[in-house]
Design an enzyme around this catalytic site. Structure first.
Site, short mmCIF file in Angstrom:
data_model
loop_
_atom_site.label_atom_id
_atom_site.label_comp_id
_atom_site.label_asym_id
_atom_site.label_seq_id
_atom_site.Cartn_x
_atom_site.Cartn_y
_atom_site.Cartn_z
N ASN A 10 50.23 -28.08 48.32
CA ASN A 10 49.71 -27.86 49.68
C ASN A 10 48.28 -27.37 49.53
OD1 ASN A 10 49.07 -27.08 52.25
ND2 ASN A 10 50.58 -25.41 52.37
N LYS A 12 46.14 -26.85 51.76
CA LYS A 12 45.68 -26.04 52.90
C LYS A 12 44.28 -26.52 53.32
CE LYS A 12 48.73 -22.44 51.30
NZ LYS A 12 49.07 -21.03 51.16
N HIS A 96 55.16 -24.03 58.15
CA HIS A 96 54.56 -23.15 57.14
C HIS A 96 54.29 -21.77 57.76
CE1 HIS A 96 51.80 -21.49 54.20
NE2 HIS A 96 52.26 -22.39 53.36
N GLU A 98 51.86 -19.91 57.63
CA GLU A 98 50.52 -19.78 58.23
C GLU A 98 50.51 -20.39 59.62
OE1 GLU A 98 48.43 -21.46 54.89
OE2 GLU A 98 49.06 -19.74 53.69
N GLU A 168 59.53 -19.86 51.10
CA GLU A 168 58.23 -19.28 50.78
C GLU A 168 58.17 -17.86 51.32
OE1 GLU A 168 55.12 -22.58 50.00
OE2 GLU A 168 55.00 -22.01 52.10
N GLY A 174 49.78 -16.64 48.11
CA GLY A 174 48.37 -16.36 47.87
C GLY A 174 48.09 -14.93 47.42
N SER A 213 52.79 -18.20 45.05
CA SER A 213 52.18 -17.86 43.76
C SER A 213 52.92 -18.48 42.58
CB SER A 213 52.07 -16.34 43.61
OG SER A 213 51.23 -15.80 44.63
N GLY A 234 50.38 -23.74 46.41
CA GLY A 234 49.10 -23.63 47.10
C GLY A 234 47.97 -23.59 46.10
N GLY A 235 47.52 -22.39 45.77
CA GLY A 235 46.34 -22.21 44.92
C GLY A 235 46.34 -23.05 43.65
P1 13P Z 1 50.20 -20.10 46.84
O1 13P Z 1 50.79 -20.95 45.74
O2 13P Z 1 48.71 -20.10 46.85
O3 13P Z 1 50.81 -18.73 46.84
O4 13P Z 1 50.63 -20.79 48.24
C1 13P Z 1 51.95 -21.09 48.46
C2 13P Z 1 52.05 -21.87 49.72
O5 13P Z 1 51.85 -21.35 50.80
C3 13P Z 1 52.37 -23.29 49.62
O6 13P Z 1 52.65 -23.83 50.87
#
Ligand code: 13P
Length: 252
Positions: A10, A12, A96, A98, A168, A174, A213, A234-235
């Site tokens: 993802n 983002k 999600h 967010e 999640e 993050g 993470s 994510g990251g």
């Molecule tokens: P991170 O891997 O950056 O923690 O993000 C996870 C996420 O929100 C994937 O949708």
């Protein structure tokens, strides 16, 4: 039948056309796996270009969000599931954390998006997870059960034959804090148990991803857990080497 693992990135709201092209080029050069699938979810404006970049490769394409409205209409700034499908997407992320927190998406809206995704032939990746305050209040199971239950009630258990769930924990996204394999497994098992009550066959084949993470250093131990069938990353999905390391961990 063993569940084929899914490693999903993802992105983002990150990247540029050139940077995204370079990232995808590194991923398409990787070897496909018989044991795992790779999915990337770039920002919507890059999907049309990304379709060409992944063409002929083993990489699947997904959206990060969609409108709950099916068909076309006067919904400025929105895009439909059919448009994502038209751009070669196979999956779309819904609910999600967010979206739930910054854009006030309710369980009911998330359920409507889940249904709209399937109406367009997309596999929804339903995200669920508790905040730190909810975990500290021992409400994790209740929150996740409510979030999954809202979609089960609206869409029916049959809909989960072509859906993915991603657990999640909000406090792990993050932050560099990861749920321990045991913490994640406990929630994944509880989600599968909810589904087992309604349809054991669907529950057994359902992919439940972990997100929060996930990195090369912890992917192996998370993916070793019985009910962790992949990752929503994510990251680390913005770095080809890290994403490929996680993919290789999933591919066994
Ligand atoms: P991170 O891997 O950056 O923690 O993000 C996870 C996420 O929100 C994937 O949708």
């Amino acid at each position: 039948m063993p569940r084929k693992r899914l490693i999903a990135g993802n992105w983002k709201m990150h990247g540029s056309v050139e940077g995204s092209r370079a990232l995808v080029a590194e991923l398409t050069g990787s070897n496909p796996s018989v044991d795992a699938q790779m999915l990337i979810c770039p920002p919507a404006p890059y999907l049309a270009a990304a379709r060409d970049w992944v063409s002929g490769s083993h990489i699947l394409l997904g959206g990060q969000n969609l409108s709950e409205h099916v068909g076309t209409g006067a919904y400025t700034g929105e895009h439909s599931g059919a448009m994502l499908e038209d751009l070669g997407c196979s999956h779309v992320i819904v609910g999600h954390s967010e979206r739930r927190s910054y854009y006030h998406e309710t369980d009911a809206l998330v359920a409507a998006k889940f249904i709209a995704a399937q109406a367009a032939g997309l596999v929804p990746i339903l995200c669920v997870g508790e905040t730190l305050a909810e975990r500290e209040a021992a409400a994790t199971q209740a929150v996740v059960a409510r979030q999954v239950g809202a979609v089960l009630d609206a869409a029916g258990v049959g809909a989960f034959a072509s859906a993915v769930i991603a657990y999640e924990p909000v406090w792990a996204i993050g932050t560099g804090k990861t749920a321990t394999p045991a913490q994640a497994q406990e929630v994944h098992a509880s989600i599968r148990a909810m589904l087992v009550e309604r349809d054991a066959t669907i529950a057994a084949s359902l992919l439940i991803l972990y997100g929060g993470s996930m990195k090369p250093a912890n992917a192996g131990e998370l993916l070793a857990m019985e009910d962790i069938d992949g990752g929503l990353i994510g990251g680390a999905s913005l770095d080809a080497a890290q994403f490929l390391d996680i993919f290789r961990a999933a591919a066994g």
